[in-house]
Write an enzyme that holds these catalytic residues in place. Structure first.
Site, PDB file in Angstrom:
ATOM      1  N   ASP A 244       0.848  -1.183   0.000  1.00 14.14           N
ATOM      2  CA  ASP A 244       0.000   0.000   0.000  1.00 14.14           C
ATOM      3  C   ASP A 244       0.889   1.239   0.000  1.00 14.14           C
ATOM      4  OD1 ASP A 244      -1.704   2.132   0.580  1.00 14.14           O
ATOM      5  OD2 ASP A 244      -2.721   1.098   2.222  1.00 14.14           O
TER       6      ASP A 244
ATOM      7  N   ASN B 130      -4.653  12.421 -12.207  1.00 19.97           N
ATOM      8  CA  ASN B 130      -5.206  12.875 -13.476  1.00 19.97           C
ATOM      9  C   ASN B 130      -4.837  14.352 -13.623  1.00 19.97           C
ATOM     10  OD1 ASN B 130      -7.379  14.561 -12.325  1.00 19.97           O
ATOM     11  ND2 ASN B 130      -8.276  12.606 -11.724  1.00 19.97           N
TER      12      ASN B 130
ATOM     13  N   GLY C 207      -8.565   4.742  -7.912  1.00 18.52           N
ATOM     14  CA  GLY C 207      -7.321   3.989  -7.809  1.00 18.52           C
ATOM     15  C   GLY C 207      -6.329   4.594  -6.838  1.00 18.52           C
ATOM     16  N   VAL C 208      -5.067   4.625  -7.246  1.00 20.01           N
ATOM     17  CA  VAL C 208      -3.991   5.170  -6.418  1.00 20.01           C
ATOM     18  C   VAL C 208      -4.279   6.625  -6.043  1.00 20.01           C
ATOM     19  CG1 VAL C 208      -1.550   5.840  -6.450  1.00 20.01           C
ATOM     20  CG2 VAL C 208      -2.224   3.620  -7.313  1.00 20.01           C
ATOM     21  N   ASP C 209      -4.743   7.396  -7.003  1.00 13.77           N
ATOM     22  CA  ASP C 209      -5.030   8.817  -6.773  1.00 13.77           C
ATOM     23  C   ASP C 209      -6.053   8.988  -5.648  1.00 13.77           C
ATOM     24  OD1 ASP C 209      -5.001  11.601  -7.187  1.00 13.77           O
ATOM     25  OD2 ASP C 209      -6.287  11.499  -8.942  1.00 13.77           O
TER      26      ASP C 209
ATOM     27  N   GLY D 244      -3.201   1.169 -14.467  1.00 13.84           N
ATOM     28  CA  GLY D 244      -4.579   0.967 -14.021  1.00 13.84           C
ATOM     29  C   GLY D 244      -5.575   1.343 -15.098  1.00 13.84           C
ATOM     30  N   VAL D 245      -6.436   2.280 -14.782  1.00 14.53           N
ATOM     31  CA  VAL D 245      -7.515   2.663 -15.694  1.00 14.53           C
ATOM     32  C   VAL D 245      -6.997   3.330 -16.965  1.00 14.53           C
ATOM     33  CG1 VAL D 245      -9.225   2.858 -13.863  1.00 14.53           C
ATOM     34  CG2 VAL D 245      -7.930   4.874 -14.540  1.00 14.53           C
ATOM     35  N   TYR D 246      -5.721   3.713 -16.999  1.00 15.44           N
ATOM     36  CA  TYR D 246      -5.180   4.342 -18.208  1.00 15.44           C
ATOM     37  C   TYR D 246      -4.760   3.337 -19.264  1.00 15.44           C
ATOM     38  CZ  TYR D 246      -5.395   9.143 -16.458  1.00 15.44           C
ATOM     39  OH  TYR D 246      -5.828  10.360 -16.019  1.00 15.44           O
TER      40      TYR D 246
END
Length: 174
Positions: free
Chosen positions: A9, A23, A31-33, A123-125
């Site tokens: 983590d 972003n 996510g991480v952000d 991740g989502v990118y």
């Protein structure tokens, strides 16, 4: 410089600076952000809003990095970087490399000696973990070669065994 790979983590790592896969708005996300914003507390969002109000009115460009205090995190600093979004057609791997290199530049400017990264872009990118791992490890090695002694330790703190394995493979091939 020691290069460490671990599953864990990122918000709990005791280093001088952690890197946020942000972003471009810098105003939080998933996510991480989202995890970093939640762990750092509301002052992180206030600091990011101040950056947007003053120096980054159009947001942080892809491949660039900027720092804020870490607030309630164990890390003194959060270095925000915006990875390229493959789903939006940002497929140049040099943009990934830039995320890691620019983050290390910012860390050095802060006089940080220890830095921890997530798998920026994985991740989502939409970037494959193998591509992120190769870009991240190569960027860190190249940066260290150009700036010997500037950092004591860089960690990649990764969210799962498959991503950790991709980074282990990338490190073994360098």
């Amino acid at each position: 410089m020691h290069l460490i790979l671990e599953q864990g983590d990122l918000t709990t790592v005791a280093v001088d600076a952690i890197v946020n896969a942000a972003n471009s708005s810098l105003l939080g996300g998933g996510g991480v952000d989202g995890a970093i914003h939640a762990a750092a507390g509301p002052r992180l969002l206030e600091a990011c809003r101040e950056l947007r109000r003053t120096t980054l009115p159009d947001g942080l460009p892809v491949g660039e990095a900027v720092a804020t205090p870490g607030f309630d995190l164990p890390a003194a600093w959060v270095i925000h970087t915006v990875g390229p979004n493959r789903h939006a057609g940002q497929t140049d791997p040099e943009l990934l490399v830039s995320c890691f290199g620019r983050s290390l530049d910012v860390a050095a400017d802060l006089r940080a000696r220890t830095v921890a990264f997530p798998a920026v872009g994985a991740g989502v990118y939409g970037w494959a973990a193998d591509d992120v791992a190769r870009a991240g490890v190569a960027a860190v090695r190249s940066w260290d070669d150009a700036n010997p002694g500037a950092l004591d330790e860089v960690r990649f703190v990764l969210f799962g065994p498959a991503v950790l394995a991709a980074f282990e493979d990338a490190l073994a091939s360098v």
